[in-house]
Scaffold this motif. Sequence first.
Motif, PDB file in Angstrom:
ATOM      1  N   PHE A   1       0.827  -1.203   0.000  1.00 29.79           N
ATOM      2  CA  PHE A   1       0.000   0.000   0.000  1.00 29.79           C
ATOM      3  C   PHE A   1       0.866   1.260   0.000  1.00 29.79           C
ATOM      4  CE2 PHE A   1      -3.833  -2.425   1.216  1.00 29.79           C
ATOM      5  CZ  PHE A   1      -4.749  -1.800   0.398  1.00 29.79           C
ATOM      6  N   LEU A   2       1.968   1.262   0.738  1.00 27.30           N
ATOM      7  CA  LEU A   2       2.859   2.423   0.748  1.00 27.30           C
ATOM      8  C   LEU A   2       3.488   2.659  -0.625  1.00 27.30           C
ATOM      9  CD1 LEU A   2       4.667   2.206   4.185  1.00 27.30           C
ATOM     10  CD2 LEU A   2       3.116   3.977   3.383  1.00 27.30           C
TER      11      LEU A   2
ATOM     12  N   CYS B   1      -2.340   5.500  -6.168  1.00 22.28           N
ATOM     13  CA  CYS B   1      -3.627   4.814  -6.035  1.00 22.28           C
ATOM     14  C   CYS B   1      -3.770   4.069  -4.707  1.00 22.28           C
ATOM     15  CB  CYS B   1      -3.835   3.859  -7.196  1.00 22.28           C
ATOM     16  SG  CYS B   1      -2.642   2.517  -7.250  1.00 22.28           S
ATOM     17  N   GLY B   2      -2.732   4.037  -3.901  1.00 22.65           N
ATOM     18  CA  GLY B   2      -2.771   3.293  -2.640  1.00 22.65           C
ATOM     19  C   GLY B   2      -3.795   3.828  -1.665  1.00 22.65           C
ATOM     20  N   LEU B   3      -3.867   5.134  -1.523  1.00 23.14           N
ATOM     21  CA  LEU B   3      -4.815   5.738  -0.596  1.00 23.14           C
ATOM     22  C   LEU B   3      -6.250   5.515  -1.064  1.00 23.14           C
ATOM     23  CD1 LEU B   3      -5.268   7.429   1.948  1.00 23.14           C
ATOM     24  CD2 LEU B   3      -5.133   9.464   0.515  1.00 23.14           C
ATOM     25  N   LEU B   4      -6.485   5.665  -2.345  1.00 29.65           N
ATOM     26  CA  LEU B   4      -7.822   5.447  -2.888  1.00 29.65           C
ATOM     27  C   LEU B   4      -8.270   3.996  -2.691  1.00 29.65           C
ATOM     28  CD1 LEU B   4     -10.257   6.568  -4.412  1.00 29.65           C
ATOM     29  CD2 LEU B   4      -9.081   5.950  -6.530  1.00 29.65           C
ATOM     30  N   ALA B   5      -7.380   3.051  -2.965  1.00 25.85           N
ATOM     31  CA  ALA B   5      -7.706   1.634  -2.765  1.00 25.85           C
ATOM     32  C   ALA B   5      -7.979   1.343  -1.302  1.00 25.85           C
ATOM     33  CB  ALA B   5      -6.561   0.763  -3.278  1.00 25.85           C
ATOM     34  N   TYR B   6      -7.177   1.916  -0.407  1.00 26.42           N
ATOM     35  CA  TYR B   6      -7.357   1.723   1.029  1.00 26.42           C
ATOM     36  C   TYR B   6      -8.729   2.231   1.465  1.00 26.42           C
ATOM     37  CZ  TYR B   6      -6.102   1.535   5.974  1.00 26.42           C
ATOM     38  OH  TYR B   6      -6.059   1.239   7.308  1.00 26.42           O
ATOM     39  N   LEU B   7      -9.093   3.431   1.021  1.00 28.72           N
ATOM     40  CA  LEU B   7     -10.385   4.011   1.392  1.00 28.72           C
ATOM     41  C   LEU B   7     -11.556   3.205   0.856  1.00 28.72           C
ATOM     42  CD1 LEU B   7      -9.599   7.799   0.937  1.00 28.72           C
ATOM     43  CD2 LEU B   7      -9.831   6.540   3.075  1.00 28.72           C
ATOM     44  N   ILE B   8     -11.448   2.714  -0.369  1.00 29.06           N
ATOM     45  CA  ILE B   8     -12.521   1.912  -0.955  1.00 29.06           C
ATOM     46  C   ILE B   8     -12.712   0.619  -0.171  1.00 29.06           C
ATOM     47  CG2 ILE B   8     -13.162   0.546  -2.983  1.00 29.06           C
ATOM     48  CD1 ILE B   8     -11.956   2.831  -4.677  1.00 29.06           C
TER      49      ILE B   8
END
Length: 63
Positions: A35-36, A44-51
């Motif tokens: 993710f980092l 795109c890591g933050l967006l994937a994490y939030l989803i």
Amino acid sequence: MKKLYLSQTDKKIAGVCGGLAQYLDIDSTVVRIIFLFAFFFCGCGLLAYLIIWIAAPAGNPLS
């Protein structure tokens, strides 16, 4: 049948990485590093994490 849940035991913020690691049967540190890298190198890591945080139900049925 395996389902993705937010981890209640292996969590730093929301349990996304812990739950994903349990689902994929790998170490949660590896998922956090992925993710980092996704966050810093392609954004795109933050967006994937939030989803995943919004979509995955809370709870850990295995413990």
